[in-house]
Design a protein around this motif. Sequence first.
Motif, PDB file in Angstrom:
ATOM      1  N   MET A   1       5.212  -5.177   0.064  1.00 59.95           N
ATOM      2  CA  MET A   1       4.685  -4.498  -1.109  1.00 59.95           C
ATOM      3  C   MET A   1       3.225  -4.147  -0.863  1.00 59.95           C
ATOM      4  O   MET A   1       2.455  -4.947  -0.349  1.00 59.95           O
ATOM      5  N   SER A   2       2.837  -2.935  -1.234  1.00 52.37           N
ATOM      6  CA  SER A   2       1.463  -2.505  -1.020  1.00 52.37           C
ATOM      7  C   SER A   2       1.095  -1.442  -2.030  1.00 52.37           C
ATOM      8  O   SER A   2       1.941  -0.913  -2.742  1.00 52.37           O
ATOM      9  N   ILE A   3      -0.186  -1.152  -2.085  1.00 46.36           N
ATOM     10  CA  ILE A   3      -0.710  -0.088  -2.933  1.00 46.36           C
ATOM     11  C   ILE A   3      -1.171   1.032  -2.015  1.00 46.36           C
ATOM     12  O   ILE A   3      -2.087   0.854  -1.215  1.00 46.36           O
ATOM     13  N   ARG A   4      -0.523   2.182  -2.109  1.00 44.27           N
ATOM     14  CA  ARG A   4      -0.830   3.284  -1.206  1.00 44.27           C
ATOM     15  C   ARG A   4      -1.387   4.500  -1.925  1.00 44.27           C
ATOM     16  O   ARG A   4      -2.051   5.330  -1.316  1.00 44.27           O
ATOM     17  N   LYS A   5      -1.091   4.635  -3.230  1.00 51.59           N
ATOM     18  CA  LYS A   5      -1.570   5.808  -3.954  1.00 51.59           C
ATOM     19  C   LYS A   5      -2.050   5.402  -5.337  1.00 51.59           C
ATOM     20  O   LYS A   5      -1.323   4.757  -6.095  1.00 51.59           O
ATOM     21  N   ILE A   6      -3.279   5.795  -5.663  1.00 53.52           N
ATOM     22  CA  ILE A   6      -3.906   5.486  -6.950  1.00 53.52           C
ATOM     23  C   ILE A   6      -4.258   6.801  -7.635  1.00 53.52           C
ATOM     24  O   ILE A   6      -4.959   7.646  -7.064  1.00 53.52           O
ATOM     25  N   LEU A   7      -3.756   6.980  -8.844  1.00 62.52           N
ATOM     26  CA  LEU A   7      -4.116   8.166  -9.627  1.00 62.52           C
ATOM     27  C   LEU A   7      -5.329   7.850 -10.487  1.00 62.52           C
ATOM     28  O   LEU A   7      -5.398   6.789 -11.113  1.00 62.52           O
ATOM     29  N   LEU A   8      -6.278   8.783 -10.513  1.00 62.58           N
ATOM     30  CA  LEU A   8      -7.499   8.606 -11.308  1.00 62.58           C
ATOM     31  C   LEU A   8      -7.740   9.835 -12.173  1.00 62.58           C
ATOM     32  O   LEU A   8      -8.253  10.850 -11.687  1.00 62.58           O
ATOM     33  N   PRO A   9      -7.360   9.813 -13.457  1.00 58.98           N
ATOM     34  CA  PRO A   9      -7.695  10.934 -14.342  1.00 58.98           C
ATOM     35  C   PRO A   9      -9.191  10.937 -14.656  1.00 58.98           C
ATOM     36  O   PRO A   9      -9.756   9.902 -15.024  1.00 58.98           O
ATOM     37  N   GLN A 119       3.042  12.879 -16.060  1.00 54.93           N
ATOM     38  CA  GLN A 119       3.938  13.363 -15.012  1.00 54.93           C
ATOM     39  C   GLN A 119       3.441  12.982 -13.623  1.00 54.93           C
ATOM     40  O   GLN A 119       4.205  12.508 -12.785  1.00 54.93           O
ATOM     41  N   ARG A 120       2.150  13.172 -13.383  1.00 52.25           N
ATOM     42  CA  ARG A 120       1.618  12.916 -12.038  1.00 52.25           C
ATOM     43  C   ARG A 120       1.594  11.415 -11.730  1.00 52.25           C
ATOM     44  O   ARG A 120       1.691  11.020 -10.568  1.00 52.25           O
ATOM     45  N   SER A 121       1.475  10.582 -12.748  1.00 51.99           N
ATOM     46  CA  SER A 121       1.410   9.142 -12.513  1.00 51.99           C
ATOM     47  C   SER A 121       2.758   8.547 -12.110  1.00 51.99           C
ATOM     48  O   SER A 121       2.813   7.420 -11.613  1.00 51.99           O
ATOM     49  N   ARG A 122       3.847   9.291 -12.304  1.00 49.40           N
ATOM     50  CA  ARG A 122       5.170   8.755 -11.974  1.00 49.40           C
ATOM     51  C   ARG A 122       5.348   8.506 -10.484  1.00 49.40           C
ATOM     52  O   ARG A 122       6.225   7.738 -10.085  1.00 49.40           O
ATOM     53  N   LEU A 123       4.530   9.147  -9.670  1.00 47.85           N
ATOM     54  CA  LEU A 123       4.578   8.911  -8.229  1.00 47.85           C
ATOM     55  C   LEU A 123       3.263   8.303  -7.747  1.00 47.85           C
ATOM     56  O   LEU A 123       2.786   8.611  -6.652  1.00 47.85           O
ATOM     57  N   ALA A 124       2.692   7.438  -8.555  1.00 48.95           N
ATOM     58  CA  ALA A 124       1.508   6.667  -8.171  1.00 48.95           C
ATOM     59  C   ALA A 124       1.843   5.187  -8.272  1.00 48.95           C
ATOM     60  O   ALA A 124       2.612   4.775  -9.134  1.00 48.95           O
ATOM     61  N   ASP A 125       1.285   4.388  -7.384  1.00 55.49           N
ATOM     62  CA  ASP A 125       1.499   2.945  -7.451  1.00 55.49           C
ATOM     63  C   ASP A 125       0.692   2.317  -8.574  1.00 55.49           C
ATOM     64  O   ASP A 125       1.074   1.291  -9.134  1.00 55.49           O
ATOM     65  N   LEU A 126      -0.405   2.968  -8.894  1.00 58.50           N
ATOM     66  CA  LEU A 126      -1.351   2.414  -9.854  1.00 58.50           C
ATOM     67  C   LEU A 126      -2.170   3.558 -10.422  1.00 58.50           C
ATOM     68  O   LEU A 126      -2.412   4.552  -9.740  1.00 58.50           O
TER      69      LEU A 126
END
Length: 288
Positions: A1-9, A119-126
Amino acid sequence: MSIRKILLPLASTRAGAAALGTALVLAAPWRAHVDALHVRLDSRDVSPLAGDGLSGAMIEDIMTATENEGSERSRSVRAMFDDCVAEHGVMVSPARPDATAASVSFTTLVGRADEMIAQRSRLADLVVVPHGKAGQDLAASEALHAVLFDSRRPVVIAPLVAPLSVGRRCCLAWNGTAEASRMVAAMLPMLQRAEAVQVLHSDEYQRPGPPVGELLDYLELHGVHAGTTAFPLVERSVGAGLLTAARAFHADLLGMGAYSKSRLLQMIAGGNTRYVLEHADLPLMLSR
């Protein structure tokens, strides 16, 4: 398990710099990619809001003013982004699966912010969102609720000042609910890397569900050795007790389940989530 993509509005510069700094600190140990997203309102969306009795010229003026204001805000946010990224020395590039260091990108979209973010956060880990400061920043609140109630991804609320570390000393607020369980699952990658983990619990906070001892056994199965703190209420407030205990542990991340009450009931009657959101001065991780 890892964090690879973070969304930042990023809606504005008001708390955006601290949020971006928080996201970059979070991304560094994971070599993750930070997807900074700025959503501009479509000026055509304001015309139905203009009301009856306005001439076509007046509506056109409103749309033009909206467009100009959006353009100016976008320039300010991008300038803040460039300055902060340069200060942190992070590479600006698209996400790459073979990345050897954290990276960041900036995207501007036009539309409704809550819809685009959800919508964009659905493919973010965090997702990292700016601090709302007791509801003063409406855009931050909208981003938080769009993610929690639509995409159901975990959210980190940045403090007002970017921290030096995130996730070295972690606190979990445990009360046995499904929301708390989802928070533990989302936070598990960080817990496995943390230097110290403390579970915060209280008889007044506990709900029907697994007690704290069972959580400790579960964490041990995942290689996480956690201590416990039975925190007292502070001024008859669970939220104040949680924050006091987290500060005493010198936590740089507090995780908790969010909105076990409905959002409307939280707004009307208050609640633990609302209190902690308004008063937290450390990174706060929420899951629902």
